[in-house]
Write an enzyme that holds these catalytic residues in place. Structure first.
Site, short mmCIF file in Angstrom:
data_model
loop_
_atom_site.label_atom_id
_atom_site.label_comp_id
_atom_site.label_asym_id
_atom_site.label_seq_id
_atom_site.Cartn_x
_atom_site.Cartn_y
_atom_site.Cartn_z
N PRO A 9 0.72 -1.26 -0.14
CA PRO A 9 0.11 -0.10 -0.19
C PRO A 9 0.80 1.27 -0.03
O PRO A 9 1.63 1.38 0.65
CB PRO A 9 -0.99 -0.08 1.30
CG PRO A 9 -0.04 -1.08 2.20
CD PRO A 9 0.58 -2.05 1.20
N ASN A 10 0.31 2.15 -0.69
CA ASN A 10 0.84 3.53 -0.86
C ASN A 10 2.33 3.59 -1.82
O ASN A 10 2.62 4.75 -2.08
CB ASN A 10 0.98 4.37 0.58
CG ASN A 10 -0.24 4.44 1.42
OD1 ASN A 10 -1.10 4.69 0.86
ND2 ASN A 10 -0.18 3.77 2.67
N ARG A 17 5.03 10.94 -2.30
CA ARG A 17 4.89 10.78 -1.17
C ARG A 17 6.24 10.97 -0.40
O ARG A 17 7.23 10.39 -0.85
CB ARG A 17 4.40 9.13 -1.13
CG ARG A 17 4.42 8.65 0.33
CD ARG A 17 4.21 7.00 0.22
NE ARG A 17 4.33 6.73 1.70
CZ ARG A 17 4.40 5.42 1.98
NH1 ARG A 17 4.74 4.56 0.95
NH2 ARG A 17 4.13 4.88 3.17
N TYR A 22 11.37 8.81 0.79
CA TYR A 22 11.17 7.88 -0.25
C TYR A 22 11.90 8.13 -1.60
O TYR A 22 11.95 7.37 -2.61
CB TYR A 22 9.78 7.18 -0.44
CG TYR A 22 9.15 6.83 0.95
CD1 TYR A 22 9.60 5.64 1.28
CD2 TYR A 22 7.98 7.36 1.54
CE1 TYR A 22 9.12 4.98 2.33
CE2 TYR A 22 7.59 6.77 2.72
CZ TYR A 22 7.94 5.60 3.14
OH TYR A 22 7.54 5.12 4.43
N ASN A 71 7.94 -5.67 -0.79
CA ASN A 71 7.93 -4.72 -0.08
C ASN A 71 6.44 -4.60 0.37
O ASN A 71 5.48 -3.90 -0.31
CB ASN A 71 8.33 -3.37 -0.79
CG ASN A 71 8.13 -2.15 0.17
OD1 ASN A 71 7.84 -2.35 1.30
ND2 ASN A 71 9.06 -1.19 0.04
N ALA A 74 3.22 -0.75 4.54
CA ALA A 74 2.65 -0.84 6.21
C ALA A 74 2.19 -2.20 6.37
O ALA A 74 2.21 -2.72 7.68
CB ALA A 74 1.55 0.14 6.05
N GLU A 95 12.58 -9.65 1.29
CA GLU A 95 11.81 -8.39 1.78
C GLU A 95 12.80 -7.13 1.64
O GLU A 95 13.99 -7.29 1.87
CB GLU A 95 11.54 -8.56 3.34
CG GLU A 95 10.85 -7.68 3.83
CD GLU A 95 10.63 -7.79 5.34
OE1 GLU A 95 10.86 -9.20 5.65
OE2 GLU A 95 10.07 -7.03 5.98
N HIS A 97 12.67 -2.66 2.14
CA HIS A 97 12.43 -1.57 2.49
C HIS A 97 13.15 -0.73 2.24
O HIS A 97 14.33 -0.59 2.16
CB HIS A 97 11.99 -1.51 4.04
CG HIS A 97 10.95 -2.66 4.43
ND1 HIS A 97 9.66 -2.27 4.32
CD2 HIS A 97 11.09 -3.87 5.19
CE1 HIS A 97 9.15 -3.53 4.63
NE2 HIS A 97 10.06 -4.40 5.23
N ARG A 104 13.00 4.46 12.44
CA ARG A 104 11.71 5.05 12.37
C ARG A 104 10.93 4.82 13.39
O ARG A 104 11.38 4.44 14.74
CB ARG A 104 10.98 5.10 11.07
CG ARG A 104 11.84 5.50 9.81
CD ARG A 104 11.10 5.45 8.59
NE ARG A 104 10.02 6.03 8.42
CZ ARG A 104 9.24 5.86 7.27
NH1 ARG A 104 9.23 4.73 6.49
NH2 ARG A 104 7.98 6.62 7.56
C1 DQA Z 1 8.34 0.97 3.71
C2 DQA Z 1 8.40 1.16 5.10
C3 DQA Z 1 7.01 1.07 5.77
O1 DQA Z 1 7.11 1.25 7.20
C4 DQA Z 1 5.95 1.93 5.41
O2 DQA Z 1 4.59 1.85 5.78
C5 DQA Z 1 6.07 1.80 3.92
C6 DQA Z 1 7.35 1.85 3.18
C7 DQA Z 1 9.72 1.36 3.10
O3 DQA Z 1 9.91 0.95 1.74
O4 DQA Z 1 10.45 1.93 3.45
O5 DQA Z 1 4.97 2.37 3.04
O6 DQA Z 1 7.86 -0.46 3.23
#
Ligand code: DQA
Length: 140
Positions: A9-10, A17, A22, A71, A74, A95, A97, A104
């Site tokens: 998501p997002n 964003r 990011y 990835n 959230a 995985e 990120h 964070r």
């Molecule tokens: C994320 C880190 C997560 O905590 C966050 O909710 C994201 C992006 C990252 O790629 O840094 O949406 O997965």
């Protein structure tokens, strides 16, 4: 080598964003660069904001792919279901990120996925996806 990138998501909002966290590149632009760089690798990309769709995509990725780069965004920190999906498939998962989740908020320090993955790449920006592909291309 066939690899599937699954973004949660997002992550469709990359570029717009929180660019200080990011970066300012869209994932689509970055994905084109990946395809250009790894010409020998067949790369597929899927993004969804819907937990169940991500789970179904992981199930699909159990057939016909040599590896999955996930990835979970959230959902990494909230979804037992996404973790169970990773556990339920045989295709190896890395995985990724983009941000250093450990630098964070505390709620980002736990992952429901990590126990079931081949490895984790955290905090190297979008470059983390390159690193994951390079890992799959390395012979064990
Ligand atoms: C994320 C880190 C997560 O905590 C966050 O909710 C994201 C992006 C990252 O790629 O840094 O949406 O997965």
């Amino acid at each position: 080598m066939k690899l599937l990138i699954v973004n949660g998501p997002n992550l469709n909002m990359l570029g717009k964003r929180e660019p200080e966290i990011y970066g300012s590149q869209t994932f689509e632009d970055y994905f084109s660069k990946l395809q250009f760089k790894f010409t020998e690798t067949e790369l597929s990309y899927y993004q969804s904001n819907i937990e169940g769709d991500l789970i179904s995509k992981l199930h699909e990725g159990d057939e016909g792919f040599d590896g999955i780069i996930l990835n979970g965004a959230a959902y990494t920190h909230t979804s037992v279901g996404l973790g169970d999906a990773v556990a339920s498939i045989n295709t190896p998962v890395i995985e990724v990120h983009i941000s250093n989740t450990f630098a964070r908020e505390e709620f980002r320090h736990h992952s429901y996925l990590s126990k079931y993955v081949k490895g984790i790449i955290i905090g190297f920006g979008l470059k983390g996806y390159d690193l994951a592909i390079e890992n799959f291309l390395m012979r064990d």
